[in-house]
Scaffold this motif. Structure first.
Motif, mmCIF file in Angstrom:
data_model
loop_
_atom_site.group_PDB
_atom_site.id
_atom_site.type_symbol
_atom_site.label_atom_id
_atom_site.label_comp_id
_atom_site.label_asym_id
_atom_site.label_seq_id
_atom_site.Cartn_x
_atom_site.Cartn_y
_atom_site.Cartn_z
ATOM 1 N N ARG A 187 0.823 -1.215 0.000
ATOM 2 C CA ARG A 187 0.000 0.000 0.000
ATOM 3 C C ARG A 187 0.855 1.262 0.000
ATOM 4 N NH1 ARG A 187 -3.745 -1.951 5.099
ATOM 5 N NH2 ARG A 187 -4.787 -3.709 4.048
ATOM 6 N N PRO A 243 -4.129 -2.884 -2.731
ATOM 7 C CA PRO A 243 -4.846 -2.688 -1.466
ATOM 8 C C PRO A 243 -4.296 -3.504 -0.311
ATOM 9 C CG PRO A 243 -6.129 -4.059 -2.946
ATOM 10 C CD PRO A 243 -4.954 -3.571 -3.734
ATOM 11 N N VAL A 348 -9.290 -3.864 0.659
ATOM 12 C CA VAL A 348 -9.688 -2.643 -0.052
ATOM 13 C C VAL A 348 -10.241 -1.611 0.926
ATOM 14 C CG1 VAL A 348 -11.320 -1.687 -1.723
ATOM 15 C CG2 VAL A 348 -10.082 -3.802 -2.257
ATOM 16 N N MET A 358 -3.008 4.369 -1.324
ATOM 17 C CA MET A 358 -4.200 3.929 -2.036
ATOM 18 C C MET A 358 -5.338 4.922 -1.818
ATOM 19 S SD MET A 358 -4.001 1.172 -3.880
ATOM 20 C CE MET A 358 -5.738 0.789 -4.012
ATOM 21 N N LEU A 363 -7.326 3.031 -7.015
ATOM 22 C CA LEU A 363 -8.042 1.768 -7.083
ATOM 23 C C LEU A 363 -8.730 1.602 -8.431
ATOM 24 C CD1 LEU A 363 -9.075 -0.824 -5.737
ATOM 25 C CD2 LEU A 363 -10.989 0.523 -4.827
#
Length: 372
Positions: A187, A243, A348, A358, A363
């Motif tokens: 991440r 993620p 996520v 992120m 995404l």
């Protein structure tokens, strides 16, 4: 339109002014290579069965540890320790000299300990920005070379090297020669990339960026060791933004395409799951074949990869699924990690809520790349 070195070599273009240079000006040390990877698994007997089927040799086995190796002389490829769950622990890199461990200790506060490895040695223990334990080791000895698979003698056009002899690749495990590379998801991609360059002296071969987001910087990097004029693997480590923070796959060199294919048929007959292959990559050019072990870890057989010296600058390319292979079967959802699961949903949600790199735009860009 004139052609550039990047177009002729490995990528359509290089970095633009002000973009990441792909190397550190003053790294703490320069590691030589990956040494081995460390895992924990509850069932060492099951792990040993797959290891032999995949093509590893057993370097050492105790009640608590299983050390796996290839046929080349050097350190082992992997250690699997008995644990309550199956998980990847982290990589160990090989230092050029014993003094590198002391330099790491002074620069980072790393602790230098005896290395728990066949033959003995010393290791410095670090933590990368993603939270992976990273060891840098200097081993006292190395494992001797073992007999390997010989490449098949091939006829090419009018170049006839095999006459009055047939070609029969034996149906047996692909005999692994060595550990090639590791791929990780993180991440905190930018921080992780800089850490491996600044701390371990690695250099970038190629980076990928998301469509329409190049200005935000890359989201994947293929990184090699810097051994000066000596050419080394196109990538020893690859990291990409995602993620989760976790292991993606590891790759092990075998002799040639016939070794990959015959070994794949052997694995298929035993009921193991192919993730993706056989094909040839674009970045790195390796012939590849990806498999899942009984604990769902992905491992790759590869052969014929690119070798770069320190003189090759990073290439830049957009991230896309179509850019993964020159030829081969369609990329699978299993290889891309695109199969929905409760853990992936949790990753996520945590990533979008957390303090990391992120966000929704990243995404959506990754999802677009996975379908392009």
């Amino acid at each position: 339109m004139s052609r550039t070195a990047h177009q002729d070599l490995h990528s359509e273009q290089g970095a633009l002014r002000g973009e990441h240079s792909g190397r550190s000006r003053n790294p703490v040390i320069k590691v030589m290579d990956l040494a081995w990877l460390e895992f924990e698994k509850p069932d060492l007997d099951c792990a040993e069965v797959f290891a032999r089927d995949f093509g590893f040799q057993i370097a050492a086995r105790t009640e608590r540890e299983l050390w796996l190796r290839g046929t080349f002389a050097g350190p082992p490829c992997m250690v699997i320790r008995r644990g309550s769950i199956s998980r990847f622990i982290g990589p160990a890199f090989r230092a050029a000299e014993r003094g590198d461990l002391d330099r790491l200790a002074r620069a980072t506060g790393a602790e230098v300990r005896d290395a728990d490895v066949p033959g003995g040695g010393k290791s410095a223990h670090l933590l990368d920005p993603s939270g992976f334990p990273v060891r840098v080791v200097h081993c006292a000895g190395q494992l001797p070379e073992l007999p390997g698979q010989q490449p098949l003698l091939l006829n090419f056009g009018t170049d006839h090297r095999r006459v009055n002899a047939t070609q029969r690749a034996p149906r047996e495990p692909s005999r692994i020669q060595r550990l090639g590379h590791l791929v990780l998801e993180t991440r905190v991609f930018a921080r992780a990339l800089d850490w491996y360059l600044d701390t371990l002296g690695m250099i970038v071969s190629d980076v990928l960026f998301l469509d329409g987001q190049r200005g935000r910087g890359p989201t994947m990097a293929f990184i090699r060791c810097d051994q000066g004029s000596r050419a080394v693997d196109h990538h020893t480590l690859a990291i990409h933004l995602g993620p989760g923070n976790g292991y993606v796959h590891s790759a092990y060199q075998v002799t040639d395409l016939d070794s990959i294919a015959a070994g794949g048929e052997y694995l298929k007959e035993l009921g193991y799951k192919r993730s993706w292959g056989i094909g040839r990559h674009i970045l790195g050019s390796q012939l590849f074949d990806y498999w899942r072990d009984p604990d769902h870890f992905m491992l790759e057989h590869f052969a014929d990869g690119d070798l770069f010296s320190c003189d090759v600058d990073p290439g830049w390319a957009p991230m896309s699924t179509s850019g993964l292979a020159q030829w081969g079967p369609p990329t699978t959802r299993d290889f891309l990690g695109a199969r929905p699961s409760p853990q992936r949903v949790r990753d996520v949600v945590q990533a979008l809520r957390g303090d990391n790199e992120m966000d929704l735009a990243r995404l959506l860009g990754l999802l677009k790349a996975a379908n392009s």
